[in-house]
Design an enzyme around this catalytic site. Structure first.
Site, mmCIF file in Angstrom:
data_model
loop_
_atom_site.group_PDB
_atom_site.id
_atom_site.type_symbol
_atom_site.label_atom_id
_atom_site.label_comp_id
_atom_site.label_asym_id
_atom_site.label_seq_id
_atom_site.Cartn_x
_atom_site.Cartn_y
_atom_site.Cartn_z
ATOM 1 C CG ASP A 141 -2.044 1.007 1.126
ATOM 2 O OD1 ASP A 141 -2.594 1.384 2.189
ATOM 3 O OD2 ASP A 141 -2.338 1.465 -0.003
ATOM 4 C CE LYS A 144 -0.971 3.333 -4.004
ATOM 5 N NZ LYS A 144 -0.927 2.597 -2.715
ATOM 6 C CG ASP A 169 -5.401 -0.207 -1.068
ATOM 7 O OD1 ASP A 169 -5.242 0.879 -0.510
ATOM 8 O OD2 ASP A 169 -6.505 -0.569 -1.553
ATOM 9 C CG ASN A 170 -4.601 2.091 -3.470
ATOM 10 O OD1 ASN A 170 -3.729 2.043 -2.590
ATOM 11 N ND2 ASN A 170 -5.802 2.606 -3.245
ATOM 12 C CD GLU A 199 -8.449 4.741 0.104
ATOM 13 O OE1 GLU A 199 -8.741 3.675 -0.467
ATOM 14 O OE2 GLU A 199 -7.316 5.215 0.074
HETATM 15 O O1 LIG Z 1 -0.728 7.136 -3.162
HETATM 16 C C1 LIG Z 1 -1.264 6.360 -2.371
HETATM 17 N N1 LIG Z 1 -0.577 5.689 -1.474
HETATM 18 C C2 LIG Z 1 0.850 5.907 -1.379
HETATM 19 C C3 LIG Z 1 1.223 5.621 0.015
HETATM 20 C C4 LIG Z 1 2.413 5.860 0.442
HETATM 21 C C5 LIG Z 1 2.767 5.567 1.835
HETATM 22 O O2 LIG Z 1 3.956 4.799 1.852
HETATM 23 C C6 LIG Z 1 5.042 5.685 2.077
HETATM 24 S S1 LIG Z 1 6.135 5.542 0.785
HETATM 25 C C7 LIG Z 1 7.107 4.192 1.086
HETATM 26 C C8 LIG Z 1 6.996 3.373 2.189
HETATM 27 C C9 LIG Z 1 7.869 2.307 2.284
HETATM 28 N N2 LIG Z 1 8.802 2.064 1.348
HETATM 29 C C10 LIG Z 1 8.889 2.875 0.287
HETATM 30 C C11 LIG Z 1 8.062 3.942 0.133
HETATM 31 C C12 LIG Z 1 4.512 7.081 2.160
HETATM 32 O O3 LIG Z 1 5.247 7.831 3.076
HETATM 33 C C13 LIG Z 1 3.089 6.840 2.578
HETATM 34 O O4 LIG Z 1 2.981 6.646 3.960
HETATM 35 C C14 LIG Z 1 -2.728 6.190 -2.378
HETATM 36 C C15 LIG Z 1 -3.468 7.120 -3.075
HETATM 37 C C16 LIG Z 1 -4.852 7.011 -3.092
HETATM 38 N N3 LIG Z 1 -5.574 7.988 -3.826
HETATM 39 O O5 LIG Z 1 -6.840 7.912 -3.900
HETATM 40 O O6 LIG Z 1 -4.959 8.899 -4.430
HETATM 41 C C17 LIG Z 1 -5.529 6.001 -2.406
HETATM 42 C C18 LIG Z 1 -4.772 5.057 -1.714
HETATM 43 O O7 LIG Z 1 -5.396 4.028 -1.032
HETATM 44 C C19 LIG Z 1 -3.385 5.144 -1.689
HETATM 45 O O8 LIG Z 1 -2.695 4.173 -1.005
HETATM 46 MG MG LIG Z 2 -3.974 2.531 -0.491
#
Ligand SMILES: O=C(NC/C=C/[C@H]1O[C@@H](Sc2ccncc2)[C@H](O)[C@@H]1O)c1cc([N+](=O)[O-])cc(O)c1O
Ligand SMILES: [Mg+2]
Length: 214
Positions: A141, A144, A169-170, A199
């Site tokens: 998650d 992406k 997810d996603n 979500e």
């Molecule tokens: O962009 C999305 N998720 C990216 C999540 C990223 C998470 O993971 C680390 S990066 C990391 C952590 C560990 N290792 C490497 C990088 C970031 O600091 C954040 O906490 C997302 C976007 C939407 N949306 O609707 O736009 C909906 C969702 O459910 C999503 O998950």
């Molecule tokens: Mg997500």
């Protein structure tokens, strides 16, 4: 200066959830995100699918990529037996600070090991640093465009065993097309799509469950 969204989410948890009651923490976050301010937690609808996969796998070791505020961390940890281990990787230190407090408010800190850093750096260290042989379940998650390289990296590091489950997810929104193509067409995986919604919205999204065949 103005607070951040994760800080406002934590404040909602501390105001509305009962300390030590993980379900009340999950409920407080879902209500905050549905009625006050959207945030990118897996959410209640996809969260139920996550719960059912966790319960089915009944994992001894779990890896979560992308902790954010700890919502899915709490959902997963609550379903694990006391001796199970959940390692969650978070890149952003500001998010990690919030997630640690959300996890603590839910009383799940015993089962959770939040490690700060990027999956690309940390996955190769899992065996030596954390004594992990393989992961029974991985919840993807995070960024992406890291799903595919990290799945391949876990294979290369021997962190997936026969029957290991990847749950992503996603896969529709925002989407991870290269990952989806890989797990659906590789002979190494048996893949299944769980249709749901992004979500707190009516937009289509879903979870992809992929069993590693070894
Ligand atoms: O962009 C999305 N998720 C990216 C999540 C990223 C998470 O993971 C680390 S990066 C990391 C952590 C560990 N290792 C490497 C990088 C970031 O600091 C954040 O906490 C997302 C976007 C939407 N949306 O609707 O736009 C909906 C969702 O459910 C999503 O998950
Ligand atoms: Mg997500």
């Amino acid at each position: 200066t103005r607070s951040t969204r994760p800080q406002r989410l934590l404040a909602a948890v501390q105001k509305n959830a009962t300390r030590g009651d993980p379900r009340s923490v999950v409920k407080a976050i879902d209500e905050f995100c549905r009625y006050t301010e959207w945030a990118m937690n897996v959410g209640d609808e996809k969260g139920c699918i996550l719960d059912s996969v966790v319960s089915e796998v009944n994992p001894a070791t779990v890896l979560e990529l992308g902790t954010y505020c700890g919502y899915s961390t709490v959902r997963i940890a609550t379903l694990l037996p006391p001796d199970a281990k959940l390692i969650t990787l978070e890149f952003n230190p500001d998010f990690a600070v919030i997630a640690r407090q959300v996890i603590a408010w839910a009383g799940q800190e015993e089962k959770v090991h939040l490690v700060e850093g990027s999956s690309g750096d940390l996955i190769p260290k899992m065996k030596e640093q954390f004594g992990v042989k393989s992961f029974d379940l991985v919840f993807l998650d995070h960024w992406k465009d890291r799903y595919l390289p990290d799945a391949k990296l876990m294979e290369e590091c021997g962190l997936l065993g026969k029957g290991s489950v990847l749950l992503a997810d996603n896969v529709i929104c925002p989407g991870s097309p290269d990952y989806l193509d890989y797990v659906r067409n590789s002979p190494k995986y048996r893949s299944q799509y769980f249709k749901s919604h992004l979500e707190y919205t009516k937009v289509e999204d879903g979870l992809e469950k992929s069993v590693f065949l070894g």
